[in-house]
Design a protein around this motif. Sequence first.
Motif, PDB file in Angstrom:
ATOM      1  N   ILE A  98       0.864  -1.185   0.000  1.00 54.15           N
ATOM      2  CA  ILE A  98       0.000   0.000   0.000  1.00 54.15           C
ATOM      3  C   ILE A  98       0.897   1.230   0.000  1.00 54.15           C
ATOM      4  O   ILE A  98       1.709   1.414   0.906  1.00 54.15           O
ATOM      5  CB  ILE A  98      -0.938   0.013   1.220  1.00 54.15           C
ATOM      6  CG1 ILE A  98      -1.939  -1.142   1.112  1.00 54.15           C
ATOM      7  CG2 ILE A  98      -1.673   1.353   1.334  1.00 54.15           C
ATOM      8  CD1 ILE A  98      -2.834  -1.318   2.321  1.00 54.15           C
ATOM      9  N   PRO A  99       0.774   2.088  -1.034  1.00 48.67           N
ATOM     10  CA  PRO A  99       1.635   3.266  -1.098  1.00 48.67           C
ATOM     11  C   PRO A  99       1.328   4.262   0.021  1.00 48.67           C
ATOM     12  O   PRO A  99       0.177   4.458   0.396  1.00 48.67           O
ATOM     13  CB  PRO A  99       1.329   3.875  -2.469  1.00 48.67           C
ATOM     14  CG  PRO A  99       0.038   3.302  -2.901  1.00 48.67           C
ATOM     15  CD  PRO A  99      -0.145   2.004  -2.161  1.00 48.67           C
ATOM     16  N   HIS A 100       2.402   4.856   0.543  1.00 48.50           N
ATOM     17  CA  HIS A 100       2.236   5.842   1.615  1.00 48.50           C
ATOM     18  C   HIS A 100       3.411   6.800   1.609  1.00 48.50           C
ATOM     19  O   HIS A 100       4.444   6.553   0.985  1.00 48.50           O
ATOM     20  CB  HIS A 100       2.108   5.160   2.980  1.00 48.50           C
ATOM     21  CG  HIS A 100       3.328   4.400   3.395  1.00 48.50           C
ATOM     22  ND1 HIS A 100       4.418   4.993   3.978  1.00 48.50           N
ATOM     23  CD2 HIS A 100       3.625   3.080   3.294  1.00 48.50           C
ATOM     24  CE1 HIS A 100       5.341   4.086   4.230  1.00 48.50           C
ATOM     25  NE2 HIS A 100       4.887   2.916   3.821  1.00 48.50           N
ATOM     26  N   GLN A 101       3.222   7.899   2.315  1.00 50.15           N
ATOM     27  CA  GLN A 101       4.322   8.817   2.565  1.00 50.15           C
ATOM     28  C   GLN A 101       4.918   8.439   3.915  1.00 50.15           C
ATOM     29  O   GLN A 101       4.338   7.665   4.669  1.00 50.15           O
ATOM     30  CB  GLN A 101       3.823  10.253   2.567  1.00 50.15           C
ATOM     31  CG  GLN A 101       3.279  10.670   1.208  1.00 50.15           C
ATOM     32  CD  GLN A 101       2.679  12.056   1.206  1.00 50.15           C
ATOM     33  OE1 GLN A 101       2.429  12.651   2.244  1.00 50.15           O
ATOM     34  NE2 GLN A 101       2.435  12.572   0.009  1.00 50.15           N
ATOM     35  N   GLY A 102       6.053   8.977   4.231  1.00 53.18           N
ATOM     36  CA  GLY A 102       6.735   8.611   5.466  1.00 53.18           C
ATOM     37  C   GLY A 102       6.076   9.159   6.721  1.00 53.18           C
ATOM     38  O   GLY A 102       5.158   9.985   6.667  1.00 53.18           O
ATOM     39  N   LEU A 103       6.568   8.697   7.835  1.00 49.31           N
ATOM     40  CA  LEU A 103       6.100   9.124   9.144  1.00 49.31           C
ATOM     41  C   LEU A 103       6.311  10.628   9.301  1.00 49.31           C
ATOM     42  O   LEU A 103       7.349  11.166   8.943  1.00 49.31           O
ATOM     43  CB  LEU A 103       6.873   8.371  10.230  1.00 49.31           C
ATOM     44  CG  LEU A 103       6.539   8.725  11.671  1.00 49.31           C
ATOM     45  CD1 LEU A 103       5.129   8.259  12.022  1.00 49.31           C
ATOM     46  CD2 LEU A 103       7.556   8.105  12.614  1.00 49.31           C
ATOM     47  N   ARG A 104       5.284  11.286   9.841  1.00 51.13           N
ATOM     48  CA  ARG A 104       5.344  12.717  10.145  1.00 51.13           C
ATOM     49  C   ARG A 104       4.803  12.924  11.545  1.00 51.13           C
ATOM     50  O   ARG A 104       4.268  12.006  12.150  1.00 51.13           O
ATOM     51  CB  ARG A 104       4.472  13.507   9.155  1.00 51.13           C
ATOM     52  CG  ARG A 104       4.960  13.448   7.741  1.00 51.13           C
ATOM     53  CD  ARG A 104       4.009  14.061   6.746  1.00 51.13           C
ATOM     54  NE  ARG A 104       3.468  15.355   7.160  1.00 51.13           N
ATOM     55  CZ  ARG A 104       2.633  16.067   6.423  1.00 51.13           C
ATOM     56  NH1 ARG A 104       2.238  15.604   5.244  1.00 51.13           N
ATOM     57  NH2 ARG A 104       2.177  17.215   6.838  1.00 51.13           N
ATOM     58  N   TYR A 105       4.925  14.140  12.018  1.00 54.92           N
ATOM     59  CA  TYR A 105       4.373  14.507  13.320  1.00 54.92           C
ATOM     60  C   TYR A 105       3.447  15.694  13.133  1.00 54.92           C
ATOM     61  O   TYR A 105       3.796  16.657  12.438  1.00 54.92           O
ATOM     62  CB  TYR A 105       5.488  14.832  14.316  1.00 54.92           C
ATOM     63  CG  TYR A 105       6.301  13.618  14.669  1.00 54.92           C
ATOM     64  CD1 TYR A 105       5.960  12.836  15.759  1.00 54.92           C
ATOM     65  CD2 TYR A 105       7.382  13.233  13.886  1.00 54.92           C
ATOM     66  CE1 TYR A 105       6.680  11.692  16.078  1.00 54.92           C
ATOM     67  CE2 TYR A 105       8.114  12.097  14.196  1.00 54.92           C
ATOM     68  CZ  TYR A 105       7.758  11.333  15.289  1.00 54.92           C
ATOM     69  OH  TYR A 105       8.475  10.199  15.590  1.00 54.92           O
ATOM     70  N   THR A 109      -0.114  18.859  17.712  1.00 53.29           N
ATOM     71  CA  THR A 109      -0.172  17.888  18.819  1.00 53.29           C
ATOM     72  C   THR A 109       1.097  17.056  18.942  1.00 53.29           C
ATOM     73  O   THR A 109       1.277  16.373  19.931  1.00 53.29           O
ATOM     74  CB  THR A 109      -1.351  16.925  18.629  1.00 53.29           C
ATOM     75  OG1 THR A 109      -1.107  16.123  17.453  1.00 53.29           O
ATOM     76  CG2 THR A 109      -2.679  17.673  18.510  1.00 53.29           C
ATOM     77  N   GLN A 110       1.926  17.071  17.895  1.00 55.66           N
ATOM     78  CA  GLN A 110       3.146  16.262  17.813  1.00 55.66           C
ATOM     79  C   GLN A 110       2.862  14.761  17.783  1.00 55.66           C
ATOM     80  O   GLN A 110       3.761  13.950  17.971  1.00 55.66           O
ATOM     81  CB  GLN A 110       4.130  16.599  18.938  1.00 55.66           C
ATOM     82  CG  GLN A 110       4.629  18.031  18.874  1.00 55.66           C
ATOM     83  CD  GLN A 110       5.247  18.375  17.518  1.00 55.66           C
ATOM     84  OE1 GLN A 110       6.147  17.688  17.051  1.00 55.66           O
ATOM     85  NE2 GLN A 110       4.744  19.419  16.869  1.00 55.66           N
ATOM     86  N   LYS A 111       1.595  14.382  17.536  1.00 58.90           N
ATOM     87  CA  LYS A 111       1.269  12.959  17.410  1.00 58.90           C
ATOM     88  C   LYS A 111       1.747  12.445  16.058  1.00 58.90           C
ATOM     89  O   LYS A 111       1.799  13.182  15.068  1.00 58.90           O
ATOM     90  CB  LYS A 111      -0.236  12.742  17.560  1.00 58.90           C
ATOM     91  CG  LYS A 111      -0.721  12.986  18.974  1.00 58.90           C
ATOM     92  CD  LYS A 111      -2.177  12.651  19.116  1.00 58.90           C
ATOM     93  CE  LYS A 111      -2.609  12.855  20.561  1.00 58.90           C
ATOM     94  NZ  LYS A 111      -4.000  12.489  20.764  1.00 58.90           N
ATOM     95  N   LYS A 112       2.066  11.153  16.018  1.00 57.52           N
ATOM     96  CA  LYS A 112       2.527  10.533  14.779  1.00 57.52           C
ATOM     97  C   LYS A 112       1.384  10.478  13.776  1.00 57.52           C
ATOM     98  O   LYS A 112       0.230  10.249  14.137  1.00 57.52           O
ATOM     99  CB  LYS A 112       3.048   9.126  15.052  1.00 57.52           C
ATOM    100  CG  LYS A 112       4.302   9.107  15.885  1.00 57.52           C
ATOM    101  CD  LYS A 112       4.705   7.677  16.208  1.00 57.52           C
ATOM    102  CE  LYS A 112       5.881   7.677  17.156  1.00 57.52           C
ATOM    103  NZ  LYS A 112       6.194   6.312  17.612  1.00 57.52           N
TER     104      LYS A 112
END
Length: 128
Positions: A98-105, A109-112
């Motif tokens: 499943i295509p996705h972009q990388g982890l961000r915050y 809220t600074q939540k993942k």
Amino acid sequence: MEFSGVDHIAIIGHNAERMLEFYVEHLGFTVQADHVRPDKEDRLILVEKNGLVLELFVKPQAPKRPVLPHPEHTGLRHLAFKVDDVQATLAYFDEVGIPHQGLRYDDFTQKKMAFFFDPDGLPLELHE
């Protein structure tokens, strides 16, 4: 007048098998109903998970959206799903393609969080 919640969200796609694999097999929704509608030249599949109902309209002849992903087009920007662990979900997405972009915050809220895409390129989001 008072709104008591969201009844459903409608999504249009081109291929029933790909949509069912994505929303049912990979995201864990359950099929509630499946209706072929010859007069409308489509198929309507209702899926549900944790009280969230999606109307999956399968319309092979539907025009494609403008070039995606571009979240700044007018209209619905994306649909966000709450998950316990964004990183684990992204690892699963890598396993199943499943295509996705990388982890961000989240800026506030600074939540993942992370953006991903359904079989027709609809932008979706994971959020802890």
